[in-house]
Scaffold this active site. Structure first.
Site, PDB file in Angstrom:
ATOM      1  N   SER A 123       0.860  -1.180   0.000  1.00  6.55           N
ATOM      2  CA  SER A 123       0.000   0.000   0.000  1.00  6.55           C
ATOM      3  C   SER A 123       0.898   1.232   0.000  1.00  6.55           C
ATOM      4  CB  SER A 123      -0.894  -0.039   1.246  1.00  6.55           C
ATOM      5  OG  SER A 123      -1.719   1.099   1.315  1.00  6.55           O
ATOM      6  N   LYS A 149      -0.899  -0.870  -4.502  1.00 10.48           N
ATOM      7  CA  LYS A 149      -2.152  -0.171  -4.160  1.00 10.48           C
ATOM      8  C   LYS A 149      -1.810   1.284  -3.880  1.00 10.48           C
ATOM      9  CE  LYS A 149      -4.779  -0.208   0.137  1.00 10.48           C
ATOM     10  NZ  LYS A 149      -5.502  -1.083   1.088  1.00 10.48           N
ATOM     11  N   LYS A 151      -2.968   4.895  -2.511  1.00  7.65           N
ATOM     12  CA  LYS A 151      -3.953   5.621  -1.727  1.00  7.65           C
ATOM     13  C   LYS A 151      -4.374   6.845  -2.533  1.00  7.65           C
ATOM     14  CE  LYS A 151      -4.172   3.355   2.211  1.00  7.65           C
ATOM     15  NZ  LYS A 151      -5.466   2.845   2.712  1.00  7.65           N
ATOM     16  N   ASP A 177      -7.164   2.875  -3.238  1.00  6.63           N
ATOM     17  CA  ASP A 177      -7.936   2.853  -1.983  1.00  6.63           C
ATOM     18  C   ASP A 177      -8.226   4.287  -1.559  1.00  6.63           C
ATOM     19  OD1 ASP A 177      -9.085   2.410   0.476  1.00  6.63           O
ATOM     20  OD2 ASP A 177      -7.343   1.405   1.366  1.00  6.63           O
ATOM     21  N   GLU A 202     -11.096   0.566  -3.913  1.00  9.95           N
ATOM     22  CA  GLU A 202     -11.436   0.187  -2.539  1.00  9.95           C
ATOM     23  C   GLU A 202     -12.096   1.349  -1.798  1.00  9.95           C
ATOM     24  OE1 GLU A 202      -8.018  -1.437  -0.555  1.00  9.95           O
ATOM     25  OE2 GLU A 202      -8.897  -1.244   1.444  1.00  9.95           O
ATOM     26  N   ASP A 227     -14.003  -2.126   2.272  1.00  9.36           N
ATOM     27  CA  ASP A 227     -13.138  -2.326   3.436  1.00  9.36           C
ATOM     28  C   ASP A 227     -13.936  -1.867   4.668  1.00  9.36           C
ATOM     29  OD1 ASP A 227     -11.284  -2.000   5.495  1.00  9.36           O
ATOM     30  OD2 ASP A 227      -9.778  -0.968   4.317  1.00  9.36           O
ATOM     31  N   LYS A 251     -10.235  -7.717   6.799  1.00  9.16           N
ATOM     32  CA  LYS A 251      -9.318  -7.377   7.891  1.00  9.16           C
ATOM     33  C   LYS A 251      -9.897  -8.009   9.151  1.00  9.16           C
ATOM     34  CE  LYS A 251      -7.713  -2.915   6.152  1.00  9.16           C
ATOM     35  NZ  LYS A 251      -7.995  -1.466   6.243  1.00  9.16           N
ATOM     36  N   GLY A 279      -4.426  -4.901   5.534  1.00  5.11           N
ATOM     37  CA  GLY A 279      -3.403  -4.703   6.553  1.00  5.11           C
ATOM     38  C   GLY A 279      -3.689  -3.468   7.371  1.00  5.11           C
TER      39      GLY A 279
HETATM   40  C1  NPQ Z   1      -6.574   0.381   4.532  1.00  6.05           C
HETATM   41  N1  NPQ Z   1      -4.287   0.042   5.458  1.00  6.05           N
HETATM   42  O1  NPQ Z   1      -6.545  -0.581   3.794  1.00  6.05           O
HETATM   43  C2  NPQ Z   1      -5.579   0.570   5.678  1.00  6.05           C
HETATM   44  C3  NPQ Z   1      -5.720   1.836   6.340  1.00  6.05           C
HETATM   45  C4  NPQ Z   1      -4.741   2.302   7.319  1.00  6.05           C
HETATM   46  C5  NPQ Z   1      -2.212  -0.780   4.561  1.00  6.05           C
HETATM   47  O2  NPQ Z   1      -3.556   0.740   3.431  1.00  6.05           O
HETATM   48  C6  NPQ Z   1      -1.854   3.440  11.286  1.00  6.05           C
HETATM   49  C7  NPQ Z   1      -2.556   2.311  11.625  1.00  6.05           C
HETATM   50  C8  NPQ Z   1      -2.033   3.985  10.038  1.00  6.05           C
HETATM   51  C9  NPQ Z   1      -3.458   1.736  10.741  1.00  6.05           C
HETATM   52  C10 NPQ Z   1      -3.121   3.977   7.865  1.00  6.05           C
HETATM   53  C11 NPQ Z   1      -3.421   0.073   4.414  1.00  6.05           C
HETATM   54  C12 NPQ Z   1      -2.932   3.423   9.134  1.00  6.05           C
HETATM   55  C13 NPQ Z   1      -3.664   2.277   9.478  1.00  6.05           C
HETATM   56  C14 NPQ Z   1      -4.021   3.392   6.986  1.00  6.05           C
HETATM   57  C15 NPQ Z   1      -4.540   1.741   8.562  1.00  6.05           C
HETATM   58  O3  NPQ Z   1      -7.495   1.173   4.391  1.00  6.05           O
HETATM   59 MG    MG Z   2      -8.656   0.221   2.856  1.00  7.22          MG
END
Ligand code: NPQ
Ligand code: MG
Length: 357
Positions: A123, A149, A151, A177, A202, A227, A251, A279
């Site tokens: 990500s 991926k 953001k 995402d 996403e 998600d 998740k 994650g």
């Molecule tokens: C998601 N994760 O899929 C999340 C969101 C996310 C890997 O993109 C600190 C702790 C910062 C948890 C930032 C990924 C974070 C977090 C993003 C989770 O939407």
């Molecule tokens: Mg997400």
């Protein structure tokens, strides 16, 4: 835990990870569970200090009063407490880990893993410029990541996607995402992403916008993946039958644990929908269980199951590493990894011991 680089999403910039771990001390040995709540309630309503509080005051006492507790008892005993799925997941995972270690069975074996390694995606946060993004993506592709991926948020969507496609070609597995940053009024911008052959988009809309996601899905060719909207197997069934999504990011913390996560896998498989493992910047403890889950047969897309060094210079466990773009599923009992005692001590800022009885 300091992050190796700031991680920016549509809800903010994170420079460190506030980690809450649960250790279940049982007569047969210890078990570990990681609570994935962030330090602030930005991704979901839960946050780490709140999770620690609800565990100490309301959840752990229910387990500790129940006498002998197995992994299948935890969700039922905690069900009267509304919400707080991430806190509940951490407790269930700790009990399951202790129980599996005592039986000398791995998480993967228990959950039904059919692979000994899983393809790794990564990500990539929102960057200050397109050149910075291209550099970051180039670095991850060099390391072997098999899926990228990006953001996105309003103002950082079509152009970064176009730039990555133009620089790295049409073969790279690419998805985006939005972390709920758009509304249905943005359908035209989101439809512009259809030109780039993305695997999925996403969580474009708010977590409670199930009907709006179904409406958006009719306006896009790119599959919608949910998600934040999916907090249970019931939500997953509703979303799939409504046409709100064709793919689900599973998740375990968000849905209350690995057992509910497996139910979503089973349900999606029966529906013919793909799932993949998300994650939450887990340490090696949470990562170990995620990698085991991602080895189930219905996890047909690469997950955000990155190597430890994507986030941390020093993980709590021995690190998960990338081998040929894959991460190995642990084979040892339970999670198959444990905290490195010195690292755990050096990172710990507070400990609460909740005695039984
Ligand atoms: C998601 N994760 O899929 C999340 C969101 C996310 C890997 O993109 C600190 C702790 C910062 C948890 C930032 C990924 C974070 C977090 C993003 C989770 O939407
Ligand atoms: Mg997400």
């Amino acid at each position: 835990m300091p992050l190796v680089a700031p991680f920016r999403t549509s809800f903010g910039v994170e420079t460190e990870r506030d980690v809450l771990l649960v250790r279940a001390a049982t007569p047969d040995g210890d078990g570990w569970g990681e609570c994935v709540a962030m330090s602030e309630p930005l991704y979901s309503p839960e946050y780490a200090d709140g999770a620690a509080d609800v565990i100490a005051r309301f959840l752990a006492p229910r387990l500790l009063a129940a006498g002998e507790v197995g992994p299948l008892d935890v969700a039922r005993l905690l069900e009267p407490v509304r919400g707080h799925r991430m806190a509940k997941a951490a407790l269930e995972t700790a009990v399951l880990d202790a129980w599996l270690r005592a039986r000398d069975e791995s998480f993967g074996s228990y959950l039904g893993a059919v692979r000994d390694r899983v393809p790794a995606g990564v990500s990539v946060g929102i960057m200050d410029s397109i050149p910075a993004l291209i550099d970051a993506v180039a670095g991850y592709l060099d390391q072997g990541y098999l899926r990228i991926k990006l953001k996105i948020e309003p103002g950082w969507d079509v152009e970064p996607v176009r730039a990555v496609r133009e620089r790295f070609g049409s073969e790279v597995l690419l998805q985006v995402d939005a972390n709920a940053a758009y509304t249905l009024a943005d359908a035209r911008v989101l439809a512009a992403l259809d030109d780039f052959d993305l695997l999925l988009i996403e969580q474009p809309l708010a977590e409670d916008d199930l009907r709006q996601h179904a409406e958006l899905a009719r306006l896009l060719r790119t599959p919608i993946c949910l998600d934040e909207s999916i907090e249970s197997a019931k939500d997953a069934a509703d979303a799939l039958l409504l046409g709100a999504c064709r793919i689900i990011n599973v998740k375990p913390g968000r849905v209350g644990g690995y057992l509910e996560a497996r139910r979503i896998h089973d349900l999606a498989q029966a529906h013919g929908a793909a799932v993949w493992c998300g994650g939450m910047l887990e340490t090696g403890l949470g990562r170990a269980a995620n990698v085991a889950l991602a080895a189930l047969p219905g996890f047909t897309l690469p997950g955000d199951t990155s190597a430890s060094d994507r986030y941390f210079a020093q993980d709590v466990t021995s690190p998960f590493v990338l081998e040929d773009g894959h991460v190995a599923v642990p084979t040892g009992a339970g999670l198959g990894v444990e905290p490195l005692p010195d690292v755990l001590v050096s990172l710990t800022t507070s400990t609460t011991w909740l005695p039984a009885g």
